[in-house]
Design a protein around this motif. Structure first.
Motif, PDB file in Angstrom:
ATOM      1  N   UNK A  34       0.833  -1.207   0.000  1.00  0.00           N
ATOM      2  CA  UNK A  34       0.000   0.000   0.000  1.00  0.00           C
ATOM      3  C   UNK A  34       0.863   1.251   0.000  1.00  0.00           C
ATOM      4  N   UNK A  35       1.919   1.264   0.797  1.00  0.00           N
ATOM      5  CA  UNK A  35       2.810   2.422   0.843  1.00  0.00           C
ATOM      6  C   UNK A  35       3.546   2.599  -0.483  1.00  0.00           C
ATOM      7  N   UNK A  36       4.016   1.494  -1.044  1.00  0.00           N
ATOM      8  CA  UNK A  36       4.706   1.554  -2.335  1.00  0.00           C
ATOM      9  C   UNK A  36       3.785   2.128  -3.406  1.00  0.00           C
ATOM     10  N   UNK A  37       2.557   1.626  -3.488  1.00  0.00           N
ATOM     11  CA  UNK A  37       1.626   2.105  -4.515  1.00  0.00           C
ATOM     12  C   UNK A  37       1.274   3.570  -4.308  1.00  0.00           C
ATOM     13  N   UNK A  38       1.176   3.996  -3.037  1.00  0.00           N
ATOM     14  CA  UNK A  38       0.854   5.389  -2.746  1.00  0.00           C
ATOM     15  C   UNK A  38       1.947   6.322  -3.256  1.00  0.00           C
ATOM     16  N   UNK A  39       3.198   5.954  -3.031  1.00  0.00           N
ATOM     17  CA  UNK A  39       4.316   6.779  -3.490  1.00  0.00           C
ATOM     18  C   UNK A  39       4.430   6.743  -5.010  1.00  0.00           C
ATOM     19  N   UNK A  40       4.312   5.555  -5.583  1.00  0.00           N
ATOM     20  CA  UNK A  40       4.497   5.376  -7.020  1.00  0.00           C
ATOM     21  C   UNK A  40       3.392   6.048  -7.829  1.00  0.00           C
TER      22      UNK A  40
END
Length: 267
Positions: free
Chosen positions: A210-216
């Motif tokens: 979830x954090x990765x997708x939010x940043x990306x």
């Protein structure tokens, strides 16, 4: 035709003075080369606790990129990429036989992604990962070659126990120690707007999908995204080298295959 935006970043972290992570890429110089060879991106993480992790990761990346550039035009990526991973393994293994390194051990993880037309082929050894972010959702494409992940797949431990295990970094496969390796390889059909993230465990240990997708998913340049991913990973912990490559797909060229040869699909 396939059009991508690419960025990468790496940081040694807060504890280590050297960086045993390595990364590399092959970017075609022309439209013709984009169709004959395509793109290649790769990340490696030299295994800590061994003598020459930095040399192992750099050697694997160098061999992979050089041989991809020299390969025959139109080679099928699904067969080509695992073969190049095997060549990279042989090069790292041969380093241990050189007189100056005799008696020393070295190993590295490797995750590589080759792209052409509307296809991506991902091949990996170890626990460096590839994520596909599509429509704001991240999905892990690779499966870690670790002892705890093997236990999880057999149902002996839970996913939460994997994350908290002190043995979570014990690898069951890596490049270098043996003469031959068996990489896992998967093919993906790409869509415009997809983002692929290749990273070492210094990143994925510290943030969930979830954090990765939010940043990306931010409307930023791929280089800014890669820098932010790495900076966040180091901020959260920073005990390990941290590396990320970010590949944003801006357009694809839809192709079909007939008897191993590509042909353009009608629009």
């Amino acid at each position: 035709m396939l059009d991508v935006q690419f960025g990468q970043a790496s940081d040694p972290g807060k504890i280590r003075t050297n960086n045993e992570d390595a990364m590399g890429s092959f970017i075609p110089a022309s439209r013709h080369e984009a169709r004959s060879h395509g793109f290649l991106f790769a990340v490696a993480d030299g295994v800590g606790g061994m003598d020459l992790g930095e040399l192992a990761s750099a050697t694997a990346i160098s061999v992979l990129i050089q041989e991809f550039a020299q390969t025959q035009a139109g080679s099928l990526l699904m067969g080509l990429l695992p073969r190049l991973v095997q060549h990279a393994n042989a090069a790292v293994h041969d380093c241990t036989l050189a007189p100056e390194y005799r008696g020393k051990k070295m190993a590295t993880t490797l995750v590589a992604c080759a792209m052409r037309y509307d296809q991506a082929v991902v091949s990996h050894i170890g626990d460096s990962r590839c994520y596909l972010v599509r429509n704001g959702q991240a999905r892990q494409v690779t499966q870690d070659h670790t002892w705890v992940n093997e236990q999880r797949k057999m149902g002996l431990i839970s996913a939460s126990e994997v994350a908290g295990s002190e043995s979570r970094h014990v690898l069951t496969r890596s490049l270098g120690p043996e003469m031959f390796v068996s990489p896992d390889t998967a093919a993906l059909t790409l869509m415009a707007g997809d983002v692929l993230v290749l990273c070492t465990d210094g990143l994925h240990d510290e943030m969930n999908e979830r954090t990765i997708s939010s940043i990306v998913s931010q409307n930023k340049d791929a280089s800014e995204i890669a820098t932010e991913l790495v900076a966040r990973g180091v901020e959260i912990d920073g005990n390990d080298n941290t590396t990320a490559q970010v590949i944003r797909v801006r357009a694809v060229e839809q192709m079909g295959m007939y008897r191993g040869r590509p042909y353009r699909l009608p629009s």
